[in-house]
Design a protein around this motif. Structure first.
Motif, short mmCIF file in Angstrom:
data_model
loop_
_atom_site.label_atom_id
_atom_site.label_comp_id
_atom_site.label_asym_id
_atom_site.label_seq_id
_atom_site.Cartn_x
_atom_site.Cartn_y
_atom_site.Cartn_z
N SER A 1 -25.09 -17.11 -1.17
CA SER A 1 -24.30 -16.47 -2.80
C SER A 1 -26.09 -16.29 -2.79
CB SER A 1 -23.95 -17.21 -3.28
OG SER A 1 -24.64 -18.32 -3.90
N VAL B 1 -16.90 -7.89 2.23
CA VAL B 1 -16.46 -9.43 1.40
C VAL B 1 -15.37 -9.82 1.86
CG1 VAL B 1 -15.99 -10.23 -0.22
CG2 VAL B 1 -18.18 -8.96 -0.08
N GLN B 2 -14.58 -10.23 2.52
CA GLN B 2 -13.05 -11.61 2.38
C GLN B 2 -13.17 -11.83 1.19
OE1 GLN B 2 -11.32 -11.72 5.13
NE2 GLN B 2 -9.89 -11.53 3.96
N THR B 3 -11.91 -11.09 0.89
CA THR B 3 -10.92 -12.02 -1.06
C THR B 3 -10.01 -12.24 -0.55
OG1 THR B 3 -10.83 -9.68 -2.06
CG2 THR B 3 -12.59 -10.02 -1.84
N ARG C 1 -20.21 -17.45 -9.30
CA ARG C 1 -18.59 -18.38 -8.93
C ARG C 1 -18.68 -18.51 -10.65
NH1 ARG C 1 -14.61 -18.92 -6.44
NH2 ARG C 1 -13.44 -20.88 -5.91
N THR D 1 -13.60 -19.16 -0.61
CA THR D 1 -14.63 -19.82 -0.85
C THR D 1 -15.71 -18.25 -0.86
OG1 THR D 1 -14.46 -19.19 1.59
CG2 THR D 1 -13.89 -21.04 0.54
N LEU D 2 -16.91 -17.96 -0.05
CA LEU D 2 -16.96 -16.98 -0.13
C LEU D 2 -17.39 -16.46 0.90
CD1 LEU D 2 -19.03 -14.41 -1.40
CD2 LEU D 2 -20.96 -16.06 -1.61
N THR D 3 -17.34 -15.47 1.60
CA THR D 3 -17.25 -15.24 2.81
C THR D 3 -17.66 -13.47 3.20
OG1 THR D 3 -15.72 -16.67 3.87
CG2 THR D 3 -16.26 -14.52 5.30
N HIS D 4 -19.09 -12.91 3.53
CA HIS D 4 -19.27 -11.29 4.06
C HIS D 4 -19.60 -11.51 5.28
CE1 HIS D 4 -23.13 -12.28 3.02
NE2 HIS D 4 -23.01 -13.30 1.61
N GLN E 1 -21.06 -13.22 10.29
CA GLN E 1 -20.82 -13.90 8.69
C GLN E 1 -21.49 -14.90 8.70
OE1 GLN E 1 -16.09 -15.68 9.49
NE2 GLN E 1 -17.20 -17.25 8.11
N SER E 2 -21.67 -14.47 6.85
CA SER E 2 -22.75 -15.58 5.79
C SER E 2 -21.81 -15.91 4.76
CB SER E 2 -23.48 -14.54 5.83
OG SER E 2 -24.28 -15.49 4.42
N ASN E 3 -22.36 -17.23 4.45
CA ASN E 3 -21.50 -17.30 3.35
C ASN E 3 -22.25 -17.35 1.85
OD1 ASN E 3 -23.09 -19.50 4.10
ND2 ASN E 3 -21.06 -21.01 3.46
#
Length: 146
Positions: free
Chosen positions: A24, A82-84, A38, A59-62, A20-22
């Motif tokens: 952007s 992508v986690q929303t 954002r 937070t951004l997680t993908h 997983q990554s954050n």
């Protein structure tokens, strides 16, 4: 022998899972350059500086699938989960415009295994398959994912 088989199975899963990554920053995809920005409470997904999706997340997680080693897409991101706040969203960058599929099931994704025509993920409530926009809870089976 049974332990050796289980260890080999676990190793095959580990090879297929992508971290997983954050990130952007600018990410290279076959459809163009992807960037997350954002915007108030939301994140905006932009492809070549044009908005193609917007989602709510703290937070951004993908989770990313990189292109194959021998293809022209080597090192590019071909698909992304992508986690929303409203559940995972799948972006398929192998086409332009990219395909956006929402699961609309709130869950926290822990691991992702990429298959040619589906995504298998471990969520907070167990294992799921995401295929053609449909999220299905997986039951015990003898299927091995590579």
């Amino acid at each position: 022998m049974k332990r050796l088989l289980l260890a080999a199975l676990a190793a095959s899963f580990a090879i297929c899972a992508h971290a997983q990554s954050n990130a952007s920053d600018s990410l290279v995809t076959p459809s163009g350059t992807l960037q997350f920005v954002r915007d108030d409470h939301d994140f905006v997904a932009m492809l070549d500086k044009e908005i193609f999706d917007r989602f709510d997340a703290k937070t951004l997680t993908h989770f990313d699938e990189a292109g194959q080693q021998n293809s022209q897409e080597r090192g590019t991101i071909t698909r992304m989960l992508v986690q929303t706040a409203y559940g995972p969203v799948l972006y398929d960058f192998r086409r332009r415009p990219p395909l956006v599929q929402r699961s609309n099931v709130r869950m926290t994704v822990r691991r992702v295994y990429w298959q040619p025509d589906e995504v298998v993920m471990q969520g907070s409530e167990g294992w799921f398959r995401f295929k053609n926009g449909t999220l299905t809870k997986l039951q015990s089976s003898t299927t091995t994912y590579h």
